[in-house]
Design an enzyme around this catalytic site. Structure first.
Site, short mmCIF file in Angstrom:
data_model
loop_
_atom_site.label_atom_id
_atom_site.label_comp_id
_atom_site.label_asym_id
_atom_site.label_seq_id
_atom_site.Cartn_x
_atom_site.Cartn_y
_atom_site.Cartn_z
N TYR A 1 0.83 -1.20 0.00
CA TYR A 1 0.00 0.00 0.00
C TYR A 1 0.87 1.25 0.00
O TYR A 1 2.08 1.20 0.22
CB TYR A 1 -0.93 0.00 1.22
CG TYR A 1 -0.26 0.39 2.52
CD1 TYR A 1 -0.41 1.67 3.06
CD2 TYR A 1 0.53 -0.52 3.22
CE1 TYR A 1 0.21 2.03 4.25
CE2 TYR A 1 1.14 -0.18 4.41
CZ TYR A 1 0.98 1.09 4.93
OH TYR A 1 1.62 1.44 6.11
N HIS B 1 -0.62 -21.43 0.22
CA HIS B 1 0.46 -20.49 0.48
C HIS B 1 1.20 -20.07 -0.79
O HIS B 1 1.61 -18.92 -0.93
CB HIS B 1 1.46 -21.08 1.49
CG HIS B 1 0.98 -21.02 2.90
ND1 HIS B 1 -0.07 -21.76 3.37
CD2 HIS B 1 1.41 -20.27 3.96
CE1 HIS B 1 -0.28 -21.50 4.65
NE2 HIS B 1 0.62 -20.59 5.03
N LYS C 1 6.44 -1.67 1.86
CA LYS C 1 5.27 -1.10 2.53
C LYS C 1 4.12 -2.10 2.44
O LYS C 1 3.16 -1.94 1.66
CB LYS C 1 4.91 0.26 1.91
CG LYS C 1 4.13 1.17 2.86
CD LYS C 1 4.12 2.59 2.36
CE LYS C 1 3.24 3.49 3.19
NZ LYS C 1 3.67 3.67 4.56
#
Length: 286
Positions: free
Chosen positions: A31, A100, A146
């Site tokens: 993000y 996964h 991030k």
């Protein structure tokens, strides 16, 4: 509120994603947050570069044909009639059965953007005073990405709130200060500023970059080096910086006043310089 989701402009309560979205299942996404003042962004090119770098690091390709996020942001402000906002971008790996390993073949990433109203620019705005606690650094080692996996940050922030404070400053097991749960950290010793180096264990904060450049231009000396929590406790000032929080002054640490217990002169000076930078960048007349 109108949001952007996968190429569509939708009322927020009509914007939905799959229960199998990997952002929901695994926090498998990244993000950014961009601050707009007077309909103009701060460092949106740098935010785009950092978003692209985060996507590369976790091996997500921005979907072909999707509107670029800088264009999405400007359109969000128009559609929501906002001049001052924080625009949140999020890209996840997309929706796939819960395994996964990456979906094979790849699925289309989920792209979301939301504009949140923020306060307007004010040349007279004072430095925000913060009370902080210290907490052990428990986040994953790749803080330069991030990532949306912010559980450690959430728990640290809530611990601060539960203790009657605003923020948590994180300390590694060897005593080295990294950053705060939602802000970069700078300490001052006289006219010398210190902050943790960009070694991957902190975010390359764009507001931190701007503030350090402003400090250098003002004649302060700046070092990006490791410093111990004991050194932070002896510092003249502790300054916290972030996209939405701008420049703040930590006036209390672990319930002990930092110097006078009021915002320090360097924090005040740097915030004044930051406000001038915003005014110039965003075409705001004083």
């Amino acid at each position: 509120m109108i949001v952007y989701l996968n190429g569509q402009w939708l009322p927020k309560d009509q914007a939905t994603v799959s229960v199998e979205d990997r952002g929901f299942m695994y926090a498998d996404g990244v993000y950014e947050v961009v601050r707009f003042y007077n309909q103009q962004p701060i460092a949106i090119g740098e935010h785009m570069q950092r978003m692209n770098a985060s996507m590369r690091e976790i091996r997500i390709a921005y979907p072909a044909g999707e509107m670029p996020l800088d264009q999405v942001s400007r359109e969000l402000l128009k559609r929501n009639n906002l001049a001052d906002a924080s625009v949140y971008w999020q890209v996840t790996r997309g929706a796939a059965p819960r395994k996964h390993k990456f979906p094979n073949p790849p699925v289309r990433p989920t792209v979301l953007a939301i504009a949140y109203p923020q306060h307007a620019y004010s040349a007279d705005a004072p430095v925000t005073p913060l009370k902080a606690i210290t907490r052990p650094e428990t986040r994953w080692a790749l803080c330069s990405i991030k990532a949306i996996s912010l559980l450690a940050n959430v728990l640290d922030t809530q611990a601060a709130v539960d203790d009657g404070c605003d923020e948590a400053i994180l300390i590694r097991s060897d005593g080295i200060v990294t950053e705060a749960s939602a802000r970069g950290v700078i300490i001052t010793e006289g006219r010398h500023l210190l902050t943790h180096p960009l070694d991957g264990r902190i975010l390359d904060s764009i507001t931190r970059r701007i503030v350090l450049d402003l400090a250098r231009d003002a004649g302060y000396t700046v070092s990006e080096e490791y410093f111990h929590a004991d050194r932070m406790r002896r510092a003249d000032e502790i300054i916290a910086v972030g996209t939405t929080s701008e420049v703040a002054s930590v006036i209390e640490l672990d319930h002990v006043p930092v110097r006078s217990g009021k915002p320090g002169p360097i924090a005040i000076d740097l915030f004044d310089r930051f406000k001038k930078f915003v005014a110039q960048t965003c075409g705001i007349k004083k």
